[in-house]
Design a protein around this motif. Structure first.
Motif, PDB file in Angstrom:
ATOM      1  N   ASP A   1      36.791   2.186  -1.530  1.00 41.86           N
ATOM      2  CA  ASP A   1      36.613   3.641  -1.433  1.00 41.86           C
ATOM      3  C   ASP A   1      37.436   4.399  -2.472  1.00 41.86           C
ATOM      4  O   ASP A   1      37.575   5.613  -2.383  1.00 41.86           O
ATOM      5  N   GLU A   2      37.970   3.680  -3.463  1.00 41.60           N
ATOM      6  CA  GLU A   2      38.590   4.305  -4.622  1.00 41.60           C
ATOM      7  C   GLU A   2      38.664   3.288  -5.759  1.00 41.60           C
ATOM      8  O   GLU A   2      38.675   2.079  -5.477  1.00 41.60           O
ATOM      9  N   PRO A   3      38.632   3.708  -7.004  1.00 38.87           N
ATOM     10  CA  PRO A   3      38.621   5.097  -7.485  1.00 38.87           C
ATOM     11  C   PRO A   3      37.305   5.836  -7.205  1.00 38.87           C
ATOM     12  O   PRO A   3      37.310   7.046  -7.050  1.00 38.87           O
ATOM     13  N   TYR A   4      36.165   5.105  -7.178  1.00 41.15           N
ATOM     14  CA  TYR A   4      34.937   5.750  -6.727  1.00 41.15           C
ATOM     15  C   TYR A   4      34.864   5.574  -5.218  1.00 41.15           C
ATOM     16  O   TYR A   4      35.157   4.489  -4.696  1.00 41.15           O
ATOM     17  N   ARG A   5      34.456   6.601  -4.517  1.00 34.37           N
ATOM     18  CA  ARG A   5      34.433   6.525  -3.061  1.00 34.37           C
ATOM     19  C   ARG A   5      33.076   5.983  -2.579  1.00 34.37           C
ATOM     20  O   ARG A   5      32.167   6.750  -2.230  1.00 34.37           O
ATOM     21  N   PHE A   6      32.943   4.668  -2.585  1.00 35.49           N
ATOM     22  CA  PHE A   6      31.739   4.064  -2.024  1.00 35.49           C
ATOM     23  C   PHE A   6      31.760   4.232  -0.508  1.00 35.49           C
ATOM     24  O   PHE A   6      32.809   4.106   0.135  1.00 35.49           O
ATOM     25  N   THR A   7      30.587   4.504   0.056  1.00 33.13           N
ATOM     26  CA  THR A   7      30.452   4.665   1.495  1.00 33.13           C
ATOM     27  C   THR A   7      29.217   3.898   1.959  1.00 33.13           C
ATOM     28  O   THR A   7      28.483   3.333   1.134  1.00 33.13           O
ATOM     29  N   ALA A   8      28.974   3.891   3.252  1.00 32.56           N
ATOM     30  CA  ALA A   8      27.812   3.182   3.793  1.00 32.56           C
ATOM     31  C   ALA A   8      26.513   3.728   3.212  1.00 32.56           C
ATOM     32  O   ALA A   8      25.510   3.004   3.136  1.00 32.56           O
ATOM     33  N   ASP A   9      26.512   4.992   2.796  1.00 28.54           N
ATOM     34  CA  ASP A   9      25.306   5.613   2.246  1.00 28.54           C
ATOM     35  C   ASP A   9      25.330   5.723   0.731  1.00 28.54           C
ATOM     36  O   ASP A   9      24.404   6.275   0.134  1.00 28.54           O
ATOM     37  N   ASP A  10      26.377   5.225   0.106  1.00 27.63           N
ATOM     38  CA  ASP A  10      26.539   5.370  -1.341  1.00 27.63           C
ATOM     39  C   ASP A  10      27.098   4.075  -1.912  1.00 27.63           C
ATOM     40  O   ASP A  10      28.314   3.892  -1.994  1.00 27.63           O
ATOM     41  N   GLY A  11      26.213   3.161  -2.259  1.00 25.07           N
ATOM     42  CA  GLY A  11      26.634   1.874  -2.814  1.00 25.07           C
ATOM     43  C   GLY A  11      25.827   0.708  -2.303  1.00 25.07           C
ATOM     44  O   GLY A  11      25.142   0.035  -3.090  1.00 25.07           O
ATOM     45  N   PRO A  12      25.847   0.443  -0.989  1.00 24.19           N
ATOM     46  CA  PRO A  12      25.102  -0.711  -0.473  1.00 24.19           C
ATOM     47  C   PRO A  12      23.605  -0.652  -0.759  1.00 24.19           C
ATOM     48  O   PRO A  12      22.963  -1.690  -0.933  1.00 24.19           O
ATOM     49  N   GLU A  13      23.039   0.560  -0.837  1.00 26.57           N
ATOM     50  CA  GLU A  13      21.592   0.673  -1.080  1.00 26.57           C
ATOM     51  C   GLU A  13      21.201   0.132  -2.442  1.00 26.57           C
ATOM     52  O   GLU A  13      20.030  -0.230  -2.665  1.00 26.57           O
ATOM     53  N   ALA A  14      22.161   0.028  -3.356  1.00 23.11           N
ATOM     54  CA  ALA A  14      21.862  -0.502  -4.688  1.00 23.11           C
ATOM     55  C   ALA A  14      21.810  -2.026  -4.701  1.00 23.11           C
ATOM     56  O   ALA A  14      21.362  -2.618  -5.682  1.00 23.11           O
ATOM     57  N   PHE A  15      22.256  -2.651  -3.609  1.00 25.37           N
ATOM     58  CA  PHE A  15      22.328  -4.117  -3.568  1.00 25.37           C
ATOM     59  C   PHE A  15      21.588  -4.662  -2.350  1.00 25.37           C
ATOM     60  O   PHE A  15      22.090  -5.522  -1.632  1.00 25.37           O
ATOM     61  N   ARG A  16      20.384  -4.160  -2.134  1.00 24.45           N
ATOM     62  CA  ARG A  16      19.601  -4.575  -0.964  1.00 24.45           C
ATOM     63  C   ARG A  16      19.419  -6.090  -0.967  1.00 24.45           C
ATOM     64  O   ARG A  16      19.110  -6.699  -1.980  1.00 24.45           O
ATOM     65  N   GLY A  17      19.646  -6.678   0.213  1.00 22.86           N
ATOM     66  CA  GLY A  17      19.513  -8.115   0.352  1.00 22.86           C
ATOM     67  C   GLY A  17      20.795  -8.879   0.112  1.00 22.86           C
ATOM     68  O   GLY A  17      20.867 -10.085   0.391  1.00 22.86           O
ATOM     69  N   LEU A  18      21.829  -8.206  -0.406  1.00 19.55           N
ATOM     70  CA  LEU A  18      23.117  -8.850  -0.644  1.00 19.55           C
ATOM     71  C   LEU A  18      24.145  -8.340   0.367  1.00 19.55           C
ATOM     72  O   LEU A  18      24.186  -7.141   0.667  1.00 19.55           O
ATOM     73  N   PRO A  19      24.965  -9.225   0.923  1.00 24.30           N
ATOM     74  CA  PRO A  19      26.018  -8.763   1.835  1.00 24.30           C
ATOM     75  C   PRO A  19      26.974  -7.821   1.107  1.00 24.30           C
ATOM     76  O   PRO A  19      27.402  -8.111  -0.013  1.00 24.30           O
ATOM     77  N   CYS A  20      27.298  -6.709   1.741  1.00 18.99           N
ATOM     78  CA  CYS A  20      28.202  -5.719   1.152  1.00 18.99           C
ATOM     79  C   CYS A  20      29.392  -5.499   2.081  1.00 18.99           C
ATOM     80  O   CYS A  20      29.228  -5.355   3.293  1.00 18.99           O
ATOM     81  N   ALA A  21      30.582  -5.475   1.508  1.00 19.27           N
ATOM     82  CA  ALA A  21      31.807  -5.205   2.262  1.00 19.27           C
ATOM     83  C   ALA A  21      32.409  -3.899   1.776  1.00 19.27           C
ATOM     84  O   ALA A  21      32.814  -3.784   0.611  1.00 19.27           O
ATOM     85  N   LEU A  22      32.442  -2.901   2.647  1.00 22.43           N
ATOM     86  CA  LEU A  22      33.123  -1.645   2.342  1.00 22.43           C
ATOM     87  C   LEU A  22      34.600  -1.832   2.685  1.00 22.43           C
ATOM     88  O   LEU A  22      34.941  -2.148   3.829  1.00 22.43           O
ATOM     89  N   VAL A  23      35.466  -1.696   1.685  1.00 25.00           N
ATOM     90  CA  VAL A  23      36.876  -1.995   1.912  1.00 25.00           C
ATOM     91  C   VAL A  23      37.754  -0.809   1.539  1.00 25.00           C
ATOM     92  O   VAL A  23      37.360   0.078   0.781  1.00 25.00           O
TER      93      VAL A  23
END
Length: 239
Positions: free
Chosen positions: A189-211
């Protein structure tokens, strides 16, 4: 001791170890949450005049986080500037010792002992996974070689795909990131603030960990809980 810290993680480390020593800090210095000091701008664009007006005994900086021209301007104006370099976990502990000693902390604070114990007693990873670790989008940038966050992940059994890239933070087209087919995409979530709605959608089908970026990239009191917090997030990764 009057210190101005231009590094969020070191601000937290000093404030926790030498209460009252921090006279100024950047707008990004969010910990401790109750820190009440003069704000001196951002890490990349500090107000050098405001820093000098605080008459600090020491300005704490980092070679990656802060710009050399700003630090040189402070030195030319007579300020003492301590510049840290942190590329892996052991170096983080060495630099923390150096910073706290410079700030007059007489002995190891408890949080630092706990953090060193946690990292020195980590068991060997049962399995190893590959990861892509974006730190920005528009354009997409990822962890490359020789980074503190990359070393943190490696010690937790996660090797990032671009660890041997010539650049430390390479710009990689999204299509190439997807094609790398990592076991997990790590989105801090830093330096860019990735969120559940901003980031995982770009990697559909791949496991994503928001940390938590604080646990992935900060070298301070958060080190004590980083393995547990990051491990939980990595285990919970879902496509």
């Amino acid at each position: 001791m009057r210190a101005v810290s231009l590094v969020p993680s070191l601000t937290e480390a000093i404030a926790r170890s030498a209460p009252g020593a921090v006279a100024g800090a950047t707008d990004w210095c969010t910990h401790p949450p109750d820190l009440d000091v003069v704000r001196v701008g951002g890490t990349k664009n500090p107000d050098t005049g405001r820093i000098l007006s605080l008459a600090p005994d020491l300005v704490i900086a980092n070679e990656e986080e802060n710009r050399a021209p700003d630090l040189e301007a402070l030195r030319e104006a007579g300020a003492e500037v301590l510049v840290t370099e942190v590329r892996d976990v052991p170096q983080a502990f060495r630099e923390l010792d150096r910073v706290l000693d410079a700030c007059g902390v007489p002995s190891h604070p408890r949080w630092l002992d706990e953090a060193e114990d946690v990292w020195s007693s980590l068991p060997p990873p049962a399995t190893r996974r590959t990861a892509v670790v974006p730190v920005w989008r528009r354009p997409w940038m990822v962890l490359g070689r020789d980074t503190f966050a990359g070393d943190v992940l490696a010690r937790l059994g996660v090797g990032h795909v671009y660890a041997t890239h010539p650049d430390r933070y390479p710009r990689i087209p999204l299509e190439e990131l997807r094609a790398a087919a990592p076991d997990v995409v790590v989105l801090p979530d830093e330096p860019y603030r990735f969120t559940a709605d901003d980031g995982p959608e770009a990697f559909r089908g791949l496991p994503c960990a928001l940390v938590s970026g604080r646990h992935l990239t900060w070298y301070g009191p958060s080190l004590a809980e980083a393995p547990r917090v990051l491990g939980r997030a990595l285990r919970a990764a879902r496509p």
